[in-house]
Design a protein around this motif. Structure first.
Motif, PDB file in Angstrom:
ATOM      1  N   GLN A 167      10.488  30.633  36.192  1.00 54.42           N
ATOM      2  CA  GLN A 167      10.331  31.323  34.913  1.00 54.42           C
ATOM      3  C   GLN A 167       9.121  30.783  34.160  1.00 54.42           C
ATOM      4  N   GLY A 168       8.247  31.681  33.721  1.00 54.58           N
ATOM      5  CA  GLY A 168       7.073  31.297  32.948  1.00 54.58           C
ATOM      6  C   GLY A 168       5.979  30.649  33.762  1.00 54.58           C
ATOM      7  N   GLU A 171       1.452  29.427  33.758  1.00 59.65           N
ATOM      8  CA  GLU A 171       1.582  30.784  34.304  1.00 59.65           C
ATOM      9  C   GLU A 171       0.515  31.100  35.354  1.00 59.65           C
TER      10      GLU A 171
END
Length: 441
Positions: free
Chosen positions: A77-78, A26
């Motif tokens: 995503q993430g 992240e």
């Protein structure tokens, strides 16, 4: 999940792993514009680093938008965002300590600038260049190596082979008598064996060289097999021939210091099995010496490559000297070279090929990155056997080490697979002088 961080990426990380952007979870990634300038210099060529440079730029093109230089482009995503830092930035520590305007210092400047811009977050420079990490630390910047594909425990790769003492003499006698070996369940080993592991069993009156054969689920005797005039001189060399000769084992790693016979044994085994394969391919990576690449050498492409391939020809000549000059064995080798049934070439030339029914030997594999090793293995077609040889302590690539080179990565990932075997050669057999120098110098 820990606190979010900022990572500044050096060029050599991308050249090592073009998929590196996917490995920072992240956290946000900052790419100095000078990195893209350096990548542009590497785009032309057939080496793995040239492929990595091109592939990274293609991936970058897919995520590029107007926010890349301002708000950052989301990586998925993430995952965090990617920022490209263009132009000069205010970095007084770097300017005062390293006034020379070179790419490394421009990358350092970005790391300092990002850290000042986000004082509440850790900013870490990621580089495989030890000297650049030292420079960063000298002015108080956080830095680290790219460790995504590092192997943390390599000590077992260099150990001598296991010796099991106090065995029942009758069991050893049965191993000698039974060609299929004895079921491994009949042994009380303290350590669990891994597939194709070789070891020595000893009792008070006899001993045997043995291997755990996963296909038979048995402990089998290792014979001292001779291959194309080359005879094993110690237990480890016998173990090497055992796994090199087994057609069920498709991938072999031979490690050991200089002079232990890694390449010679692999080549002799290949010649001994030539009738089972359409081609024998010997390859090695080109690692330029004295900071000179192939362009500095005279001649055509083959002439430029020949000096780097000479060690492979030297091993071939050792085998040829086991026979009379006019013998059928020597003539067969010469005929194989002429017909290209036996090929010696630079590793870069096998990119894109499909290697079917080939006995492929890759020498000096410790100078390959994990991605390069993977690329080579995925070239294997039906009926192909691949052998990688190398000394994991003798690395000539500036951004690889004992824990991050492709050879140890392959051994770590493949251990336990039935079609893989690793043998570490301990004793030097080239000469007394070579062994003495290897141990004392």
């Amino acid at each position: 999940m820990g606190a979010k961080k900022n990572f500044v990426i050096d060029t050599n990380v991308i050249l090592h792993d073009y998929n590196c952007l996917k490995n920072f979870q992240e956290n946000d990634i900052y790419l100095p514009i000078v990195v893209l300038e350096e990548l542009d210099k590497f785009k032309k060529g057939n080496e793995q680093i040239n492929f990595n440079a091109r592939e990274f730029v293609r991936q970058l093109d897919l995520i590029t938008d107007d926010d890349l230089f301002t708000k950052g482009a989301p990586l998925g995503q993430g995952m965090g965002k990617l920022f490209v830092v263009a132009g000069s930035v205010n970095a007084p520590k770097v300017r005062d300590s390293f006034p020379e305007h070179i790419p490394d210092h421009r990358i350092l400047a970005v790391a300092e600038w990002v850290g000042e811009k986000h004082p509440g977050m850790k900013t870490i420079l990621v580089t495989k260049d030890v000297n650049l990490r030292m420079k960063a630390r000298s002015i108080g910047l956080l830095c680290e190596d790219y460790v995504n594909d590092k192997v943390h425990d390599t000590a077992t790769f260099e150990q001598a082979n296991k010796v099991f003492e106090g065995m029942d003499p009758a069991l050893i006698d049965q191993i000698y008598a039974n060609k299929e070996g004895l079921d491994v369940g009949g042994f009380d080993f303290k350590d669990q064996l891994i597939p194709n592991e070789c070891f020595i069993l000893k009792s008070d009156r006899n001993s045997v060289l043995a291997r755990y054969n996963p296909f038979l689920h048995a402990v089998c005797r290792v014979n001292k097999t001779k291959n194309y005039g080359i005879e094993p001189r110690n237990a480890e060399q016998s173990f090497a021939f055992e796994v090199l000769n087994d057609p069920d084992i498709k991938l072999v790693a031979l490690t050991g210091k200089a002079g232990t016979g890694k390449t010679l044994l692999a080549l002799a085994a290949a010649l001994g099995k030539v009738s089972d394969y359409k081609q024998i391919l010997l390859a090695r990576p080109i690692v330029a010496l004295s900071n000179k690449d192939l362009g500095f050498l005279p001649g055509n492409a083959q002439d430029k490559v020949s000096p780097y391939m000479q060690p492979l020809f030297d091993n071939l000549n050792v085998i040829k000297r086991q026979f009379a000059a006019n013998s059928s064995e020597v003539k067969r080798i010469d005929d194989m070279l002429k017909s290209q049934q036996l090929v010696i070439e630079a590793l870069a030339f096998i990119r894109g090929r499909s290697l079917g029914e080939t006995y492929c030997i890759v020498d000096e594999a410790q100078n390959l990155t994990p991605h390069e090793i993977k690329t080579i293995i995925t070239r294997a077609g039906e009926g192909t056997k691949m052998v990688f040889t190398g000394d994991i302590q003798q690395i000539d690539q500036p951004y690889l080490d004992t824990h991050s080179n492709g050879l140890v990565y392959m051994i770590d990932r493949m251990r336990g697979q039935n079609i893989f075997a690793h043998v570490n050669l301990v004793k030097g057999e080239r000469s007394l002088l070579s062994e003495l120098a290897s141990n004392l110098m």
